[in-house]
Write a protein that holds these residues in place. Structure first.
Motif, PDB file in Angstrom:
ATOM      1  N   VAL A 115      -0.578   1.903  -4.107  1.00  0.00           N
ATOM      2  CA  VAL A 115       0.854   1.581  -4.057  1.00  0.00           C
ATOM      3  C   VAL A 115       1.610   2.500  -5.027  1.00  0.00           C
ATOM      4  CG1 VAL A 115       2.583  -0.239  -4.312  1.00  0.00           C
ATOM      5  CG2 VAL A 115       0.253  -0.824  -3.594  1.00  0.00           C
ATOM      6  N   GLY A 116       2.718   3.042  -4.568  1.00  0.00           N
ATOM      7  CA  GLY A 116       3.573   3.850  -5.443  1.00  0.00           C
ATOM      8  C   GLY A 116       3.088   5.272  -5.643  1.00  0.00           C
ATOM      9  N   ALA A 117       1.953   5.639  -5.013  1.00  0.00           N
ATOM     10  CA  ALA A 117       1.399   6.980  -5.238  1.00  0.00           C
ATOM     11  C   ALA A 117       2.217   8.054  -4.537  1.00  0.00           C
ATOM     12  CB  ALA A 117      -0.055   7.044  -4.763  1.00  0.00           C
ATOM     13  N   ILE A 118       2.877   7.704  -3.451  1.00  0.00           N
ATOM     14  CA  ILE A 118       3.594   8.704  -2.651  1.00  0.00           C
ATOM     15  C   ILE A 118       5.104   8.463  -2.643  1.00  0.00           C
ATOM     16  CG2 ILE A 118       3.859   9.697  -0.322  1.00  0.00           C
ATOM     17  CD1 ILE A 118       1.181  10.424  -1.304  1.00  0.00           C
ATOM     18  N   LYS A 119       5.506   7.215  -2.413  1.00  0.00           N
ATOM     19  CA  LYS A 119       6.938   6.940  -2.230  1.00  0.00           C
ATOM     20  C   LYS A 119       7.446   5.850  -3.179  1.00  0.00           C
ATOM     21  CE  LYS A 119       5.711   6.588   1.990  1.00  0.00           C
ATOM     22  NZ  LYS A 119       5.327   6.476   3.383  1.00  0.00           N
ATOM     23  N   PRO A 120       7.428   6.134  -4.479  1.00  0.00           N
ATOM     24  CA  PRO A 120       7.895   5.091  -5.415  1.00  0.00           C
ATOM     25  C   PRO A 120       9.376   4.738  -5.229  1.00  0.00           C
ATOM     26  CG  PRO A 120       7.429   7.150  -6.586  1.00  0.00           C
ATOM     27  CD  PRO A 120       6.937   7.330  -5.177  1.00  0.00           C
ATOM     28  N   TYR A 121      10.196   5.700  -4.778  1.00  0.00           N
ATOM     29  CA  TYR A 121      11.623   5.372  -4.621  1.00  0.00           C
ATOM     30  C   TYR A 121      11.825   4.395  -3.466  1.00  0.00           C
ATOM     31  CZ  TYR A 121      16.708   5.929  -4.622  1.00  0.00           C
ATOM     32  OH  TYR A 121      18.049   5.685  -4.707  1.00  0.00           O
ATOM     33  N   GLN A 122      11.063   4.602  -2.399  1.00  0.00           N
ATOM     34  CA  GLN A 122      11.142   3.657  -1.285  1.00  0.00           C
ATOM     35  C   GLN A 122      10.735   2.257  -1.762  1.00  0.00           C
ATOM     36  OE1 GLN A 122       9.514   4.089   3.052  1.00  0.00           O
ATOM     37  NE2 GLN A 122       7.912   3.082   1.877  1.00  0.00           N
ATOM     38  N   LEU A 123       9.683   2.207  -2.566  1.00  0.00           N
ATOM     39  CA  LEU A 123       9.227   0.914  -3.071  1.00  0.00           C
ATOM     40  C   LEU A 123      10.330   0.240  -3.894  1.00  0.00           C
ATOM     41  CD1 LEU A 123       6.700  -0.923  -3.151  1.00  0.00           C
ATOM     42  CD2 LEU A 123       6.072   0.218  -5.284  1.00  0.00           C
ATOM     43  N   PHE A 124      11.012   1.033  -4.704  1.00  0.00           N
ATOM     44  CA  PHE A 124      12.125   0.510  -5.498  1.00  0.00           C
ATOM     45  C   PHE A 124      13.237  -0.024  -4.581  1.00  0.00           C
ATOM     46  CE2 PHE A 124      16.423   1.771  -6.891  1.00  0.00           C
ATOM     47  CZ  PHE A 124      16.635   0.818  -7.877  1.00  0.00           C
ATOM     48  N   LEU A 125      13.590   0.750  -3.555  1.00  0.00           N
ATOM     49  CA  LEU A 125      14.665   0.321  -2.650  1.00  0.00           C
ATOM     50  C   LEU A 125      14.285  -0.971  -1.923  1.00  0.00           C
ATOM     51  CD1 LEU A 125      15.786   3.789  -1.210  1.00  0.00           C
ATOM     52  CD2 LEU A 125      16.979   2.373  -2.898  1.00  0.00           C
ATOM     53  N   ILE A 126      13.007  -1.095  -1.597  1.00  0.00           N
ATOM     54  CA  ILE A 126      12.537  -2.332  -0.961  1.00  0.00           C
ATOM     55  C   ILE A 126      12.684  -3.494  -1.945  1.00  0.00           C
ATOM     56  CG2 ILE A 126      10.457  -3.512  -0.143  1.00  0.00           C
ATOM     57  CD1 ILE A 126       9.631  -0.752   1.081  1.00  0.00           C
ATOM     58  N   PHE A 127      12.265  -3.272  -3.174  1.00  0.00           N
ATOM     59  CA  PHE A 127      12.399  -4.346  -4.168  1.00  0.00           C
ATOM     60  C   PHE A 127      13.863  -4.658  -4.457  1.00  0.00           C
ATOM     61  CE2 PHE A 127       7.911  -4.610  -5.027  1.00  0.00           C
ATOM     62  CZ  PHE A 127       7.794  -5.953  -5.326  1.00  0.00           C
ATOM     63  N   ASN A 128      14.692  -3.657  -4.348  1.00  0.00           N
ATOM     64  CA  ASN A 128      16.118  -3.912  -4.534  1.00  0.00           C
ATOM     65  C   ASN A 128      16.600  -4.952  -3.515  1.00  0.00           C
ATOM     66  OD1 ASN A 128      18.684  -3.420  -5.684  1.00  0.00           O
ATOM     67  ND2 ASN A 128      19.190  -2.133  -3.928  1.00  0.00           N
ATOM     68  N   GLU A 129      16.126  -4.829  -2.274  1.00  0.00           N
ATOM     69  CA  GLU A 129      16.501  -5.810  -1.238  1.00  0.00           C
ATOM     70  C   GLU A 129      15.811  -7.151  -1.478  1.00  0.00           C
ATOM     71  OE1 GLU A 129      18.931  -5.306   0.701  1.00  0.00           O
ATOM     72  OE2 GLU A 129      19.096  -3.148   0.317  1.00  0.00           O
ATOM     73  N   LEU A 130      14.548  -7.080  -1.893  1.00  0.00           N
ATOM     74  CA  LEU A 130      13.812  -8.335  -2.141  1.00  0.00           C
ATOM     75  C   LEU A 130      14.486  -9.137  -3.252  1.00  0.00           C
ATOM     76  CD1 LEU A 130      10.139  -6.978  -1.975  1.00  0.00           C
ATOM     77  CD2 LEU A 130      11.168  -8.607  -0.381  1.00  0.00           C
TER      78      LEU A 130
ATOM     79  N   ASN B  32       0.883  -1.161   0.000  1.00  0.00           N
ATOM     80  CA  ASN B  32       0.000   0.000   0.000  1.00  0.00           C
ATOM     81  C   ASN B  32       0.918   1.208   0.000  1.00  0.00           C
ATOM     82  OD1 ASN B  32       0.776   0.349   2.867  1.00  0.00           O
ATOM     83  ND2 ASN B  32      -0.557  -1.418   3.153  1.00  0.00           N
ATOM     84  N   ASP B  33       0.364   2.394   0.100  1.00  0.00           N
ATOM     85  CA  ASP B  33       1.209   3.573   0.270  1.00  0.00           C
ATOM     86  C   ASP B  33       0.465   4.562   1.153  1.00  0.00           C
ATOM     87  OD1 ASP B  33       3.446   5.173   0.075  1.00  0.00           O
ATOM     88  OD2 ASP B  33       3.441   5.274  -2.113  1.00  0.00           O
ATOM     89  N   SER B  34       1.198   5.504   1.714  1.00  0.00           N
ATOM     90  CA  SER B  34       0.546   6.471   2.587  1.00  0.00           C
ATOM     91  C   SER B  34       1.464   7.663   2.796  1.00  0.00           C
ATOM     92  CB  SER B  34       0.253   5.839   3.944  1.00  0.00           C
ATOM     93  OG  SER B  34       1.426   5.282   4.482  1.00  0.00           O
TER      94      SER B  34
END
Ligand code: RM4
Ligand code: MN
Ligand code: MN
Length: 426
Positions: A291-306, A280-282
């Motif tokens: 999802v991705g509406a507010i913090k797409p870079y954070q989402l990318f960094l999370i996927f980088n770890e995943l 989700n996003d907030s």
């Protein structure tokens, strides 16, 4: 016209444009020594479960504005997820919340889901709302309650959820507890956590052999002072004590501002204990936005770890269960879900572009400038043509939202179901 014909006709119109942008991006990536086919293949295989409570318009405690055409029962919820899956070929599973979605005729529900190519993902228990006819109230907690009778009621509920899930073919139970306190002194923290562990042990003992249990954490809400399972550390502690079938579940909305979620992901994967993920996003609270509406870079960094964890052959972490967990206040829920799935796959694709060997080298050289350049090279790439190509190859739509609007799906649903329907859920 049926949905597959609609998709094919719409794809025909957008195909020339897509071919051009996909061709251009493929060439650019190949020049960067990135192989495109394995990425497309991974994107095609990536499936994100849709929770049964996300098909209706959510609300806030101030109100709920239904958009009409909402599914009135489990069958219609499955039909909605089936439609999403037909469009994006990435929503091939549904996650049920019991008792919001008790399947009355298990075989018929299984057949219906199978007809849309859907599997049953983790089942979710609910001890955060009292249900009609429930003997004891969960107002002051469930698995942590001071009263053994109330703890037993919550344990029994979870065992019932396992039975429903087992009949349907689910392989995991997700537990999120609202248990906690709203005022200092209200709860004995030590005893509450111990009672929670003891209750979880009873549930764990009844898990079928090939099942997992996911323990979600959340720092606040609905309790405003403390939550029994407040953070990843507490969740991990419980999962470790329970055993090999227990894992932590990370919900993006369940962190205090600026928490380094990507590091939590890495830590749990290092332990082989990341079981599931709620997207989700907030800006401020829990699961408010797409999802991705507010913090797409954070989402990318999370996927980088995943991706780092998933692609490491030495990793003991099982493949995590992916699920959307967001509410939809303003948007059409189906459009919102299409956008969320797209955002998740964008972050995933970008993380797949990261030059991991070069990044490791930059780390070895203690070169933060180069490390940033490498991450930015991936993050700044517009990967949407890769996603479209993956959808096309799987039989989905090149442009799901455009087709959804063009085919006037919501208007059709309102005609069939009415404009005053309201789904079960939050
Ligand atoms: C909670 C938590 C759970 C979800 C409920 C509806 O905040 O995220 O995963 O089941 O909301
Ligand atoms: Mn959640
Ligand atoms: Mn939540």
């Amino acid at each position: 016209m049926d949905i597959d014909q609609l998709i094919a006709a719409h794809n025909d119109q957008t195909l020339p444009d897509h071919r051009e942008s996909f061709g251009y991006l493929s060439q650019k990536l190949e020049r960067r020594n990135i192989e495109v086919p394995p990425i497309i293949d991974k994107l095609q295989r990536f499936q994100i479960a849709i929770p049964s409570w996300a098909l209706g318009t959510g609300g806030t405690r101030f109100g709920r504005f239904s958009g009409g055409g909402e599914p009135r029962n489990l069958e219609e919820k499955i039909a909605d997820v089936g439609l999403l899956h037909a469009l994006n070929q990435s929503s091939g599973a549904i996650s049920l919340h019991i008792p919001w979605d008790i399947p009355e005729d298990v075989a018929a529900i299984q057949d219906l889901a199978a007809s849309y190519g859907l599997a049953f993902d983790a089942v979710n228990s609910n001890t955060f709302q009292d249900q009609p006819g429930q003997k004891y109230s969960d107002k002051f907690g469930s698995l942590c309650h001071t009263d053994a009778k109330i703890r037993q009621q919550a344990i029994d509920h979870n065992l019932e959820v396992i039975r429903y899930g087992d009949a349907l073919g689910s392989k995991a139970l997700t537990i999120w507890l609202a248990d906690g306190s709203s005022f200092p002194g209200q709860l004995n923290f030590r005893k509450a956590l111990q009672r929670t562990l003891d209750s979880l042990r009873e549930i764990y003992a009844s898990l079928p052999a090939d099942w997992k249990i996911f323990i979600e954490y959340k720092p606040y809400e609905p309790n405003f002072y403390s939550t029994v399972i407040q953070d990843w550390g507490t969740s991990h502690l419980l999962a470790s004590k329970l055993g090999d079938k227990a894992f932590s579940l990370v919900d993006l909305g369940h962190h205090l501002p600026n928490t380094n979620i990507e590091q939590i992901v890495a830590t749990l994967m290092m332990q082989g204990k990341l079981g599931g993920f709620h997207f989700n996003d907030s800006k401020y609270g829990d699961d408010d936005l797409t999802v991705g509406a507010i913090k797409p870079y954070q989402l990318f960094l999370i996927f980088n770890e995943l991706v780092e964890g998933m692609e490491d052959p030495a990793s003991s972490n099982p493949s995590p269960a992916w699920m959307i967990d967001a509410s939809h206040n303003l948007k059409d829920p189906l459009e919102d879900l299409l956008q969320s799935i797209e955002a998740i796959k964008i972050a995933y694709a970008q993380a797949l572009l990261v030059d991991r060997a070069a990044l490791e080298e930059a780390r070895e050289q203690n070169d933060p400038t180069m490390a940033q350049e490498i991450l930015q090279a991936a993050y700044r790439t517009d990967v949407r043509p890769l996603l479209a190509e993956a959808r096309l190859r799987s039989g989905g739509s090149l442009a799901p939202i455009s087709l959804y609007r063009h085919a006037m799906v919501r208007q059709q649903l309102i005609k069939e179901r009415g404009s005053k329907t309201q789904s079960t859920g939050l």
